[in-house]
Design a protein around this motif. Structure first.
Motif, PDB file in Angstrom:
ATOM      1  N   ILE A  96      14.104  -2.078   1.384  1.00  0.00           N
ATOM      2  CA  ILE A  96      14.485  -3.481   1.489  1.00  0.00           C
ATOM      3  C   ILE A  96      13.603  -4.399   0.650  1.00  0.00           C
ATOM      4  CG2 ILE A  96      13.106  -3.830   3.580  1.00  0.00           C
ATOM      5  CD1 ILE A  96      16.506  -5.495   2.732  1.00  0.00           C
ATOM      6  N   ASN A  97      12.316  -4.090   0.512  1.00  0.00           N
ATOM      7  CA  ASN A  97      11.430  -4.947  -0.276  1.00  0.00           C
ATOM      8  C   ASN A  97      10.179  -4.172  -0.679  1.00  0.00           C
ATOM      9  OD1 ASN A  97       9.728  -5.028   2.050  1.00  0.00           O
ATOM     10  ND2 ASN A  97      10.909  -6.768   2.842  1.00  0.00           N
ATOM     11  N   GLU A  98       9.322  -4.823  -1.444  1.00  0.00           N
ATOM     12  CA  GLU A  98       8.132  -4.152  -1.949  1.00  0.00           C
ATOM     13  C   GLU A  98       7.171  -3.774  -0.828  1.00  0.00           C
ATOM     14  OE1 GLU A  98       5.441  -2.528  -4.808  1.00  0.00           O
ATOM     15  OE2 GLU A  98       7.608  -2.836  -4.644  1.00  0.00           O
ATOM     16  N   GLY A  99       7.095  -4.614   0.222  1.00  0.00           N
ATOM     17  CA  GLY A  99       6.232  -4.286   1.351  1.00  0.00           C
ATOM     18  C   GLY A  99       6.637  -2.987   2.009  1.00  0.00           C
ATOM     19  N   ALA A 100       7.936  -2.769   2.133  1.00  0.00           N
ATOM     20  CA  ALA A 100       8.435  -1.529   2.732  1.00  0.00           C
ATOM     21  C   ALA A 100       8.065  -0.327   1.875  1.00  0.00           C
ATOM     22  CB  ALA A 100       9.946  -1.618   2.918  1.00  0.00           C
ATOM     23  N   ARG A 101       8.199  -0.485   0.559  1.00  0.00           N
ATOM     24  CA  ARG A 101       7.863   0.631  -0.335  1.00  0.00           C
ATOM     25  C   ARG A 101       6.369   0.953  -0.264  1.00  0.00           C
ATOM     26  NH1 ARG A 101       9.343   0.778  -6.715  1.00  0.00           N
ATOM     27  NH2 ARG A 101       8.009  -1.078  -6.777  1.00  0.00           N
ATOM     28  N   LEU A 102       5.549  -0.063  -0.237  1.00  0.00           N
ATOM     29  CA  LEU A 102       4.103   0.165  -0.168  1.00  0.00           C
ATOM     30  C   LEU A 102       3.712   0.847   1.137  1.00  0.00           C
ATOM     31  CD1 LEU A 102       2.781  -3.204  -1.666  1.00  0.00           C
ATOM     32  CD2 LEU A 102       2.702  -0.929  -2.736  1.00  0.00           C
ATOM     33  N   LYS A 103       4.374   0.468   2.234  1.00  0.00           N
ATOM     34  CA  LYS A 103       4.070   1.101   3.520  1.00  0.00           C
ATOM     35  C   LYS A 103       4.408   2.584   3.492  1.00  0.00           C
ATOM     36  CE  LYS A 103       5.506   1.385   8.317  1.00  0.00           C
ATOM     37  NZ  LYS A 103       6.462   0.964   9.356  1.00  0.00           N
ATOM     38  N   VAL A 104       5.605   2.924   3.003  1.00  0.00           N
ATOM     39  CA  VAL A 104       6.013   4.331   2.935  1.00  0.00           C
ATOM     40  C   VAL A 104       5.057   5.107   2.042  1.00  0.00           C
ATOM     41  CG1 VAL A 104       7.823   5.912   2.158  1.00  0.00           C
ATOM     42  CG2 VAL A 104       8.428   3.842   3.433  1.00  0.00           C
ATOM     43  N   ALA A 127       0.703   9.092   1.365  1.00  0.00           N
ATOM     44  CA  ALA A 127      -0.621   9.365   0.783  1.00  0.00           C
ATOM     45  C   ALA A 127      -1.612   9.788   1.861  1.00  0.00           C
ATOM     46  CB  ALA A 127      -1.125   8.126   0.046  1.00  0.00           C
ATOM     47  N   ALA A 128      -1.573   9.112   3.016  1.00  0.00           N
ATOM     48  CA  ALA A 128      -2.481   9.464   4.114  1.00  0.00           C
ATOM     49  C   ALA A 128      -2.192  10.863   4.634  1.00  0.00           C
ATOM     50  CB  ALA A 128      -2.348   8.434   5.235  1.00  0.00           C
ATOM     51  N   ALA A 129      -0.916  11.227   4.715  1.00  0.00           N
ATOM     52  CA  ALA A 129      -0.551  12.569   5.174  1.00  0.00           C
ATOM     53  C   ALA A 129      -1.048  13.625   4.192  1.00  0.00           C
ATOM     54  CB  ALA A 129       0.966  12.664   5.353  1.00  0.00           C
ATOM     55  N   ARG A 130      -0.924  13.349   2.897  1.00  0.00           N
ATOM     56  CA  ARG A 130      -1.398  14.299   1.888  1.00  0.00           C
ATOM     57  C   ARG A 130      -2.920  14.436   1.954  1.00  0.00           C
ATOM     58  NH1 ARG A 130       1.686  13.045  -3.765  1.00  0.00           N
ATOM     59  NH2 ARG A 130       0.652  15.003  -4.322  1.00  0.00           N
ATOM     60  N   ASP A 131      -3.609  13.326   2.156  1.00  0.00           N
ATOM     61  CA  ASP A 131      -5.064  13.363   2.264  1.00  0.00           C
ATOM     62  C   ASP A 131      -5.510  14.193   3.463  1.00  0.00           C
ATOM     63  OD1 ASP A 131      -5.270  11.773   0.040  1.00  0.00           O
ATOM     64  OD2 ASP A 131      -5.624   9.912   1.158  1.00  0.00           O
ATOM     65  N   ALA A 132      -4.648  14.228   4.500  1.00  0.00           N
ATOM     66  CA  ALA A 132      -4.975  14.991   5.708  1.00  0.00           C
ATOM     67  C   ALA A 132      -4.526  16.448   5.615  1.00  0.00           C
ATOM     68  CB  ALA A 132      -4.333  14.327   6.926  1.00  0.00           C
ATOM     69  N   GLY A 142       9.588  15.025  -3.847  1.00  0.00           N
ATOM     70  CA  GLY A 142       9.306  13.594  -3.766  1.00  0.00           C
ATOM     71  C   GLY A 142       7.816  13.308  -3.705  1.00  0.00           C
ATOM     72  N   GLY A 143       7.485  12.274  -2.934  1.00  0.00           N
ATOM     73  CA  GLY A 143       6.087  11.957  -2.699  1.00  0.00           C
ATOM     74  C   GLY A 143       5.451  10.975  -3.652  1.00  0.00           C
ATOM     75  N   GLU A 144       6.153  10.576  -4.707  1.00  0.00           N
ATOM     76  CA  GLU A 144       5.604   9.618  -5.667  1.00  0.00           C
ATOM     77  C   GLU A 144       6.596   8.476  -5.848  1.00  0.00           C
ATOM     78  OE1 GLU A 144       2.689   9.617  -6.968  1.00  0.00           O
ATOM     79  OE2 GLU A 144       2.001  11.617  -6.385  1.00  0.00           O
ATOM     80  N   SER A 145       6.136   7.239  -5.706  1.00  0.00           N
ATOM     81  CA  SER A 145       7.000   6.073  -5.809  1.00  0.00           C
ATOM     82  C   SER A 145       7.534   5.916  -7.224  1.00  0.00           C
ATOM     83  CB  SER A 145       6.229   4.818  -5.404  1.00  0.00           C
ATOM     84  OG  SER A 145       7.065   3.690  -5.408  1.00  0.00           O
ATOM     85  N   HIS A 146       8.838   5.555  -7.322  1.00  0.00           N
ATOM     86  CA  HIS A 146       9.418   5.295  -8.635  1.00  0.00           C
ATOM     87  C   HIS A 146       8.799   4.035  -9.240  1.00  0.00           C
ATOM     88  CE1 HIS A 146      12.442   8.368  -8.661  1.00  0.00           C
ATOM     89  NE2 HIS A 146      12.994   7.957  -7.543  1.00  0.00           N
TER      90      HIS A 146
END
Length: 493
Positions: free
Chosen positions: A343-351, A356-361, A368-372
């Motif tokens: 819906i917006n940039e805030g939503a994309r940044l949250k996802v 990223a936090a899951a990958r770090d853990a 997938g896993g990388e923002s367009h």
């Protein structure tokens, strides 16, 4: 695959000019009292598609006055007459289904496939409640002592404030307006500021269907908190129906307590998707694609956590990643597109931050896993495996196209993991053993369960959750009763 399309300015004008872009109060389109407006933006292009009036506190209170004045007349309308108006609204929505679907794509970003499904679902609430309007049935019984009769009837609760989210701008509006009107209430709809156009279009359809002036008022606003709070403090308002986050829901419940307003709250979710070792994996993957990817994952009912038995986890993950990888991503107006932007940039940044936090853990990415990069708020379909049970991505709504997979070994462990959340909206269970499926379903702390099904929503069914996922139910006969007060008369004859 990211599919981009040129901005269709002529078609955008056609889709956005058959209804007013001002506030709808008392049957009239009017500018806000302070003259403020805000832009509506297409999430796929970042381009402005319309300017909409922004309601102030005084506009909100004016809408309450309009609804209050219209209440006696509307509540006195015969049930059959209310039913015919709602039925007409259903027919008009069906006639304009493609226009409405494309309008939703423009302001929300979802794929045209999803938008068409939403319009059909949304229209069905008007048809369902056109049938329920004539079935507001009370009861008569003899008291246990035998000394009198107990007569119970249902009355319209009164002026109702409806607050809807951006993810289903048509369906969340009709799911509230339909039962409210069927029960004899008048309403003020405050749609999400990201997606106000669909709400204004539905108001125009209701006007054309014969809804009297003041019965349905629509007030988009960039000052939502102040406007809704002021309306809840007005003694004429007797009902709040809200769909949105649990955090905002808590604030609204606190506001509503000041005047003891009756509240229906459809709040956040954190849906577990359980796949047992005996599950039909073809069916489970099909169901996962629906439960996860309906509306691109931007739904409170979206599967948020995948718990898969260790014996089938690798195969399930491989198949799901294969299906997710094949999805066509792009501007939702494209007929071939299966997943639009967030819906917006805030939503994309949250996802992006949750992944990223899951990958770090320690989580691994299967796809997938990388923002367009570039224009539009796109995020690729993503499957994560080896996700730690304590990972933050399992604790909150992702609201995006990401499927984190955790393994389990026993039924008890699966149930414990599924219930390890403050939310309790919906769960999904896949198993070939019906006895196991029903037993597990009864142990899950959610208001709805999809047993070998990837979708639960139905206008004829009571929609709602346990715990901090909400209060009350929408849909079904229960949805209309949410907009009524029961009156009991003790009488002898």
């Amino acid at each position: 695959m990211l599919i981009r399309h040129a901005h269709r300015s002529e078609r955008t004008a056609e889709l956005t000019t058959w209804f007013p872009h001002d506030l709808v109060i008392g049957g009239e389109a009017r500018a806000g009292a302070d003259g403020h407006r805000f832009d509506v933006v297409n999430p796929a292009t970042g381009q402005r598609i319309a300017s909409v009036a922004s309601a102030s506190v005084s506009d909100g209170l004016a809408a309450v006055r309009a609804a209050e004045c219209a209440l006696p007349g509307w509540s006195a309308v015969a049930p059959r007459a209310k039913a015919e108006i709602l039925r007409k609204a259903f027919e008009l929505m069906c006639e304009r289904a493609e226009d409405l679907a494309q309008l939703i794509v423009l302001e929300n970003g979802k794929s045209l496939i999803d938008a068409r499904g939403e319009v059909a679902y949304a229209a069905e609430f008007f048809r369902w409640y056109s049938e329920e309007a004539v079935r507001l049935i009370g009861s008569v019984q003899t008291s246990p002592s035998g000394q009198n009769r107990i007569v119970v009837s249902h009355h319209p609760i009164g002026v109702s404030v409806l607050v809807t989210p951006w993810n289903f701008p048509a369906a969340m509006a009709t799911r509230k307006i339909g039962p409210a009107l069927a029960a004899g209430c008048t309403v003020i709809l405050k749609p999400a500021s990201d997606t106000p156009l669909t709400a204004l279009a539905i108001a125009e359809i209701l006007r054309q269907a014969g809804v009297p002036a003041g019965v349905v008022n629509v007030i988009p606003s960039r000052s939502s908190g102040a406007v809704v709070s002021a309306m809840l403090d007005d003694p004429a308002v007797r009902k709040l129906s809200f769909t949105g986050s649990t955090e905002v829901g808590r604030t609204l419940l606190e506001n509503a307590s000041r005047t003891v307003v009756n509240c229906s709250m459809e709040l956040g979710g954190n849906a577990p998707f359980l796949v047992f070792g005996d599950a039909d994996l073809d069916s489970a993957v099909d169901g996962a694609m629906i439960a996860k990817m309906r509306n691109g994952g931007e739904a409170c009912t979206a599967a948020n956590r995948f718990y898969v038995h260790a014996s089938v986890a690798e195969e399930f993950g491989r198949r799901l990643a294969e299906r997710m990888r094949a999805l066509r991503v792009g501007d939702g107006l494209g007929e071939r597109v299966e997943l639009g932007p967030l819906i917006n940039e805030g939503a994309r940044l949250k996802v992006d931050s949750l992944v990223a936090a899951a990958r770090d853990a320690g989580a691994s990415v299967l796809t997938g896993g990388e923002s367009h990069s570039g224009v539009g708020f796109f995020y690729p379909p993503t499957v994560l495996v080896d996700v730690a049970p304590s990972s933050p991505i399992l604790d909150e709504e992702i609201f995006g196209p990401v499927a984190p997979i955790v393994t389990f070994d026993t039924d008890d462990e699966a149930v414990e993991l599924a219930n390890r959340t403050e939310y309790g909206l919906v769960s999904y269970v896949y198993t070939s053993d019906l006895s196991r499926g029903l037993s597990v379903s009864e142990r899950l702390e959610t208001g709805m369960v999809g047993l070998n099904r990837g979708v639960v929503s139905d206008p004829a069914a009571p929609f709602g959750g346990f715990k901090q996922s909400g209060l009350g139910r929408e849909g079904g006969h229960e949805g209309m009763l949410e907009f009524t007060e029961s009156q009991y008369i003790a009488v002898n004859w």
